[in-house]
Motif scaffolding. Structure first.
Motif, mmCIF file in Angstrom:
data_model
loop_
_atom_site.group_PDB
_atom_site.id
_atom_site.type_symbol
_atom_site.label_atom_id
_atom_site.label_comp_id
_atom_site.label_asym_id
_atom_site.label_seq_id
_atom_site.Cartn_x
_atom_site.Cartn_y
_atom_site.Cartn_z
ATOM 1 N N ALA A 42 0.692 -1.352 -0.054
ATOM 2 C CA ALA A 42 0.232 -0.011 0.005
ATOM 3 C C ALA A 42 0.910 1.276 0.116
ATOM 4 O O ALA A 42 0.538 2.333 -0.825
ATOM 5 N N ALA A 68 -6.476 -8.342 2.489
ATOM 6 C CA ALA A 68 -6.181 -7.124 2.656
ATOM 7 C C ALA A 68 -5.551 -6.513 1.353
ATOM 8 O O ALA A 68 -5.590 -5.252 1.268
ATOM 9 N N ALA A 70 -7.189 -6.064 -1.423
ATOM 10 C CA ALA A 70 -8.332 -5.341 -1.999
ATOM 11 C C ALA A 70 -8.160 -3.805 -1.553
ATOM 12 O O ALA A 70 -8.899 -3.048 -2.248
ATOM 13 N N ASP A 71 -7.530 -3.544 -0.336
ATOM 14 C CA ASP A 71 -7.465 -2.392 0.080
ATOM 15 C C ASP A 71 -6.288 -1.615 -0.414
ATOM 16 O O ASP A 71 -6.145 -0.322 -0.013
ATOM 17 N N VAL A 72 -5.229 -2.162 -1.267
ATOM 18 C CA VAL A 72 -4.318 -1.678 -1.648
ATOM 19 C C VAL A 72 -4.386 -0.639 -2.737
ATOM 20 O O VAL A 72 -5.141 -0.970 -3.729
ATOM 21 N N PRO A 73 -4.266 0.723 -2.584
ATOM 22 C CA PRO A 73 -4.848 1.495 -3.727
ATOM 23 C C PRO A 73 -4.072 1.559 -4.872
ATOM 24 O O PRO A 73 -2.923 1.282 -5.157
ATOM 25 N N GLY A 89 -11.563 -3.202 -8.036
ATOM 26 C CA GLY A 89 -12.617 -4.003 -7.726
ATOM 27 C C GLY A 89 -13.289 -4.850 -8.599
ATOM 28 O O GLY A 89 -14.219 -5.449 -8.479
#
Length: 255
Positions: A42, A68, A70-73, A89
């Motif tokens: 991230a 986790a 999925a939350d890495v920009p 997504g």
């Protein structure tokens, strides 16, 4: 790595998954991403042009083993050697190849005929993988299966991708090198780092070198795949070493 540190906004960081971001385990379904990897990725993603995971795994499986991620920009996952793409997504992919169900149907008979004990078959959707790691003689089973599986792949219109006690049958026309090359061109990269651990990553190493960009190839080292270490610019100690190298890369960007 100096070019990446001095000009991070032009860098693409490419990473294999199994054996690189996730330790190798006897049951592929029980793999899990290194706990320190998502926050490091991230932070990298905020500074470099792009971070991409390039893997033979299906995208859905990678996200299941590393939720986790999925939350890495801005993270991009190129699954099935680039046949699948996850970004923002959303997954995009062509229809599954017809040869994979044929191979799956024939595999049990082939393994039974060859007397293969404790050899696992993994359904990867657009590919099928045969694992010998849990066989009584993993290397012997691997060597015995290479020829018959190559014949099966040819009949089904697939290609064979050998790895660390695994032989994968997958569609032709894409590999990690091709996927990485396309991604570098798409992002107009000015430098590139790719880290992997297995024979399938040799194609990505070749793509780094043929790109004409300042590039670094990193081997997540093991005693099982010496060919990759011999071809790498940098060898580190497994996923722990990969995470530490990425931390050093980040620290260099601050220097």
């Amino acid at each position: 790595m100096q070019t990446i540190m001095k000009d991070p906004s032009g860098a693409v960081i490419g990473l294999d998954f199994d054996g690189t971001l996730s330790p190798i385990v006897s049951d592929p379904a029980k793999a899990a991403i290194h706990p320190a990897a998502p926050p490091v990725l991230a932070e990298l993603a905020r500074r470099v042009r792009a971070v991409a995971i390039v893997t033979g795994r299906p995208v859905e499986t990678v996200l299941g083993l590393g939720p986790a991620l999925a939350d890495v920009p801005g993270l991009v996952i190129l699954g099935h050697y680039g046949f699948e793409r996850w970004e923002g997504g959303t997954v995009s992919a062509p229809p599954p190849p017809a040869g994979v169900p044929r191979a799956q149907a024939e595999l049990p008979l082939l393994l039974d005929r060859l007397g293969m004990e404790r050899v696992g078959v993994e359904d990867k959707g657009r590919a099928v993988a045969v694992h010998t790691r849990n066989a009584p003689d993993p290397q012997g089973a691997f060597d015995t299966l290479r020829g018959p599986l190559a014949d099966l792949a040819e009949r089904a219109g697939l290609v064979v991708e050998p790895g660390r006690f695994v032989i994968e049958l997958r569609p032709p026309g894409m590999d990690k090198g091709h996927a990485l090359s396309l991604f570098l061109a798409e992002r107009a990269a000015r430098s590139v780092l790719f880290a992997g651990d297995d024979l399938g990553d040799l194609a990505a190493f070749a793509a780094v070198r043929s790109s004409g960009l300042p590039g670094v190839t990193v081997c997540s080292g093991s005693a099982e795949v010496t060919e990759l270490a011999e071809s790498a610019d940098v060898v580190v100690d497994g996923p722990d070493g990969v995470v530490e190298l990425l931390r050093e890369l980040l620290a260099g960007m601050d220097g």
